[in-house]
Design a protein around this motif. Sequence first.
Motif, short mmCIF file in Angstrom:
data_model
loop_
_atom_site.label_atom_id
_atom_site.label_comp_id
_atom_site.label_asym_id
_atom_site.label_seq_id
_atom_site.Cartn_x
_atom_site.Cartn_y
_atom_site.Cartn_z
N GLU A 98 0.83 -1.20 0.00
CA GLU A 98 0.00 0.00 0.00
C GLU A 98 0.87 1.25 0.00
N SER A 125 -1.31 -8.97 11.18
CA SER A 125 -1.49 -8.64 9.77
C SER A 125 -0.86 -9.74 8.94
N GLY A 126 -0.68 -9.46 7.64
CA GLY A 126 -0.07 -10.44 6.76
C GLY A 126 1.41 -10.60 7.04
N CYS A 160 -6.78 0.15 10.34
CA CYS A 160 -6.06 -1.06 10.78
C CYS A 160 -5.10 -1.56 9.71
N THR A 161 -5.52 -1.52 8.45
CA THR A 161 -4.64 -1.97 7.38
C THR A 161 -3.59 -0.88 7.15
N ALA A 197 -9.53 -6.42 11.22
CA ALA A 197 -10.82 -6.22 10.53
C ALA A 197 -11.71 -7.46 10.69
N ASN A 198 -11.14 -8.57 11.14
CA ASN A 198 -11.90 -9.82 11.22
C ASN A 198 -13.07 -9.72 12.20
N PHE A 244 -4.35 -16.96 7.07
CA PHE A 244 -5.63 -16.75 6.37
C PHE A 244 -5.39 -16.84 4.86
N GLY A 248 -6.79 -13.57 1.56
CA GLY A 248 -7.72 -14.59 2.05
C GLY A 248 -8.58 -14.17 3.22
N GLY A 249 -8.08 -13.22 4.04
CA GLY A 249 -8.79 -12.86 5.26
C GLY A 249 -10.26 -12.49 5.07
N PRO A 250 -10.53 -11.49 4.23
CA PRO A 250 -11.91 -11.04 4.10
C PRO A 250 -12.86 -12.13 3.58
N GLY A 273 -3.60 -3.82 12.72
CA GLY A 273 -3.16 -4.67 11.60
C GLY A 273 -4.38 -5.16 10.82
N GLY A 274 -4.14 -5.63 9.60
CA GLY A 274 -5.23 -6.01 8.72
C GLY A 274 -6.20 -7.04 9.29
N GLU A 292 -1.12 -14.22 7.15
CA GLU A 292 -0.49 -15.15 6.21
C GLU A 292 -1.22 -16.51 6.27
O1 KG4 Z 1 -2.13 -4.76 7.62
P1 KG4 Z 1 -2.31 -5.35 6.27
O2 KG4 Z 1 -3.17 -4.60 5.29
O3 KG4 Z 1 -0.94 -5.54 5.54
C1 KG4 Z 1 0.15 -6.15 6.14
O4 KG4 Z 1 0.22 -7.39 6.00
O5 KG4 Z 1 0.97 -5.44 6.75
O6 KG4 Z 1 -2.87 -6.83 6.48
C2 KG4 Z 1 -3.21 -7.65 5.41
C3 KG4 Z 1 -3.61 -9.00 5.98
C4 KG4 Z 1 -3.83 -10.05 4.88
O7 KG4 Z 1 -3.14 -11.23 5.24
C5 KG4 Z 1 -5.34 -10.26 4.92
O8 KG4 Z 1 -5.72 -11.57 4.55
C6 KG4 Z 1 -5.66 -9.96 6.36
O9 KG4 Z 1 -4.82 -8.90 6.71
N1 KG4 Z 1 -7.06 -9.58 6.54
C7 KG4 Z 1 -7.94 -10.31 7.26
C8 KG4 Z 1 -9.21 -9.66 7.14
N2 KG4 Z 1 -9.03 -8.56 6.36
C9 KG4 Z 1 -7.72 -8.52 6.01
N3 KG4 Z 1 -7.78 -11.44 7.96
C10 KG4 Z 1 -8.87 -11.94 8.57
N4 KG4 Z 1 -10.10 -11.39 8.48
C11 KG4 Z 1 -10.31 -10.27 7.80
N5 KG4 Z 1 -11.55 -9.74 7.73
#
Ligand code: KG4
Length: 380
Positions: free
Chosen positions: A16, A139-140, A306-307, A279-280, A170, A183-185, A275-276, A168
Amino acid sequence: MADEPLVLGIETSCDETGVGIVRGHTLLADAVASSVEEHARYGGVVPEVASRAHLEAMVPTIQRALKDAGIAASDLDGIAVTAGPGLSGALLVGVSAAKAYAYALGKPLYGVNHLASHICVDQLEHGALPEPTMALLVSGGHSSLLLAPDITSDVRPLGSTIDDAAGEAFDKVARVLNLGFPGGPVIDRWAREGDPGAIAFPRGLTGPRDPIYDFSFSGLKTAVARWIEAKRNAGEEVPVADVSASFQEAVVDVLTRKAVRACKDNGVDHLMIGGGVAANSRLRAMAGRRCEDAGIRLRVPRPKLCTDNGAMVAALGAEMVARGRAASSWDLSADSSLPVTHTHVPGEPGHEHGHGHEHSREHAHDHDHFHELSKENLYS
Ligand code: KG4
Ligand code: ZN
């Protein structure tokens, strides 16, 4: 209000390109250009693709942020940038741009830590962070439990993942289920239709002899992959919703259990999650319930904060300015493995450039290389 520091923050540690502008705890602009779609077909972030996308997005994103905030670059009190941790080529684009703008504008430069920024961003949503703050960052790229007595100078890692990050896991499980990237969302959505108790997946590092605050998601990921493979080999249909819900439950159970334990052990009565993965929906719900039961106040910023984004970097930069922390020197470099204990990268005493306007010839010579790098961007 008007005397609070006005800071622009640049974030390019992953995929990003984020540029945020804040005044103290007030968010004025949060411009993000993501290259996530360019990575989707590879099933993960490709560093070279990310760096190139940052380079292309940088100047337009800065301009958009300034326009959204309704300010001129000359009004700024400082420029903050993620110095690490992250992908080195990607970080370098942000650091070079921040240096070029700070230098050209005569503003102090603050190279800050990405993880501390993820915590500090909550000030934009819920006001000043209590001290100390307990933070769960998921996060990822990271899964950490951090105790922060002072977000600008003292962040202590209590535990982190010993293998995969939560996000990761997810992403990898989603790949096995052919659900796409990230995969998370999508797992979050499928899980709503499934039974979290359908399959008993393992909870990593929760045995009596395991490290209390560390995480491990690699065994869980493998267990899920094996379970799916067995179903497929038996010619049976894979129950995507149940697998998603049961996998997600295992991740969220461990994360919330350890975070609440960390708060109790350290006498901290609130928890921030960033962290991403924050959002879960299940993580938010379970953390909410378990914190309430334990008398802990939960602070989770809205998903967009968060992201990865630039506002979080600006938020930490503003805090650095407000607390009079030393600016970085012009030889600030990106550090892909910057330890979380390094909340920012202050210049050596005597080599600080203080509050702009002090550019010596010497500085100009030192930094020809970054001017080379960013000239194109600045003036194209
Ligand atoms: O913080 P981020 O945007 O980037 C970094 O990794 O630093 O996080 C992205 C991560 C990805 O692995 C994505 O699958 C996960 O956050 N993520 C989620 C959800 N939304 C995004 N994991 C679980 N549930 C979610 N709703
Ligand atoms: Zn991040």
